[in-house]
Design a protein around this motif. Structure first.
Motif, short mmCIF file in Angstrom:
data_model
loop_
_atom_site.label_atom_id
_atom_site.label_comp_id
_atom_site.label_asym_id
_atom_site.label_seq_id
_atom_site.Cartn_x
_atom_site.Cartn_y
_atom_site.Cartn_z
N ALA A 121 56.66 4.10 63.80
CA ALA A 121 57.76 5.06 63.92
C ALA A 121 58.62 5.06 62.67
N GLY A 122 58.84 3.88 62.10
CA GLY A 122 59.63 3.81 60.86
C GLY A 122 58.97 4.54 59.71
N LEU A 123 57.66 4.36 59.55
CA LEU A 123 56.94 5.06 58.48
C LEU A 123 56.90 6.57 58.71
N VAL A 124 56.82 6.97 59.98
CA VAL A 124 56.87 8.40 60.29
C VAL A 124 58.23 8.97 59.89
N THR A 125 59.30 8.24 60.16
CA THR A 125 60.65 8.69 59.79
C THR A 125 60.77 8.84 58.28
N VAL A 126 60.17 7.91 57.53
CA VAL A 126 60.19 8.01 56.07
C VAL A 126 59.43 9.26 55.62
N ALA A 127 58.27 9.51 56.23
CA ALA A 127 57.48 10.69 55.87
C ALA A 127 58.24 11.98 56.19
N VAL A 128 58.98 11.98 57.30
CA VAL A 128 59.80 13.15 57.63
C VAL A 128 60.88 13.35 56.58
N ARG A 130 60.65 12.69 53.44
CA ARG A 130 60.04 13.30 52.25
C ARG A 130 59.87 14.80 52.40
N SER A 131 59.91 15.30 53.64
CA SER A 131 59.76 16.73 53.91
C SER A 131 61.08 17.41 54.19
N GLY A 132 62.17 16.78 53.78
CA GLY A 132 63.48 17.38 53.98
C GLY A 132 64.02 17.25 55.38
N GLY A 133 63.48 16.33 56.18
CA GLY A 133 64.01 16.11 57.52
C GLY A 133 63.30 16.87 58.61
N ARG A 134 62.13 17.44 58.29
CA ARG A 134 61.38 18.20 59.31
C ARG A 134 59.93 17.78 59.28
N GLY A 135 59.15 18.28 60.27
CA GLY A 135 57.72 18.03 60.27
C GLY A 135 57.31 16.73 60.93
N TRP A 136 57.85 16.45 62.13
CA TRP A 136 57.52 15.22 62.82
C TRP A 136 56.04 15.12 63.15
N ARG A 137 55.46 16.22 63.63
CA ARG A 137 54.05 16.18 64.03
C ARG A 137 53.16 15.94 62.82
N THR A 138 53.44 16.65 61.73
CA THR A 138 52.65 16.47 60.51
C THR A 138 52.81 15.05 59.97
N ALA A 139 54.03 14.54 60.00
CA ALA A 139 54.28 13.18 59.51
C ALA A 139 53.56 12.15 60.37
N ALA A 140 53.55 12.34 61.69
CA ALA A 140 52.86 11.41 62.58
C ALA A 140 51.37 11.38 62.29
N ARG A 141 50.79 12.55 62.05
CA ARG A 141 49.35 12.60 61.74
C ARG A 141 49.07 11.96 60.38
#
Length: 202
Positions: A121-128, A130-141
């Protein structure tokens, strides 16, 4: 004479620590309605990403706009995450009190699973972020796809999150937001070590 590289002033370190503490308190304040936890984390993660790329924090208007854009999807993410946390906490409590069989080994295994999920979950939050705070589904994948290639990073992220939770239980409640800001910054620093893909020679 060999030039001596300049070292950061102690005031810079203090300023950085203060900024991260304030970031943690801002997240806690924005997450008071509970279901706004994910949008608050996404906005904070985006701010940390900006800080690492540009060297400065985004202005308040940018952060408020990001928070507003993150609300629709973030509310659903918060609901799912809080439900998962409640189930895992109930499982850990039942094992710790002996209400379900398994004892110490089952409790330890469940704790490891919780730590792994927290790291993910922490790494997904970091990936989100990088996308300006959006894209949870894309970040999770994205994180699910890259984690098997970076087991050390996933293990370190799990350690960071587990340590933050443990310290959060031990310290006074007012210090918990500070730990949150530091933990999110540590996850960003960890993610910044990811290798840059080599250019295609063809």
């Amino acid at each position: 004479m060999t030039a001596v590289p300049a070292r950061g002033d102690w005031r810079d370190t203090l300023r950085e620590a203060t900024d991260l503490a304030l970031l943690g308190f801002a997240v806690a304040l924005a997450a008071l309605p509970v279901l706004t936890l994910a949008p608050a984390l996404a906005t904070a993660s985006a701010a940390l990403h900006d800080r690492s790329v540009t060297g400065s924090w985004p202005d308040a208007r940018t952060s408020l706009a990001r928070f507003g854009r993150a609300l629709p999807a973030g509310l659903a993410v918060s609901a799912v995450a809080l439900a998962a946390v409640a189930l895992l906490a109930a499982d850990l409590l039942a094992l710790a009190t002996g209400r379900v069989p398994g004892g110490g080994p089952a409790l330890a295994l469940t704790a490891v699973v919780v730590a792994v999920l927290l790291g993910y979950a922490g790494l997904v939050t970091v990936a989100v972020g990088r996308s300006g705070g959006r894209g949870w589904r894309t970040a999770a994948r994205e994180v699910a796809r890259t984690c098997p290639q970076r087991p050390g990073v996933r293990a370190a992220a799990s350690g960071i999150c587990a340590l933050a939770v443990l310290l959060g239980v031990l310290v006074t409640p007012v210090a918990v937001p500070i730990l949150g800001g530091y933990a999110l910054a540590a996850l960003h620093a960890l993610d910044a070590r990811r290798p840059v893909p080599a250019p295609d020679p063809t």
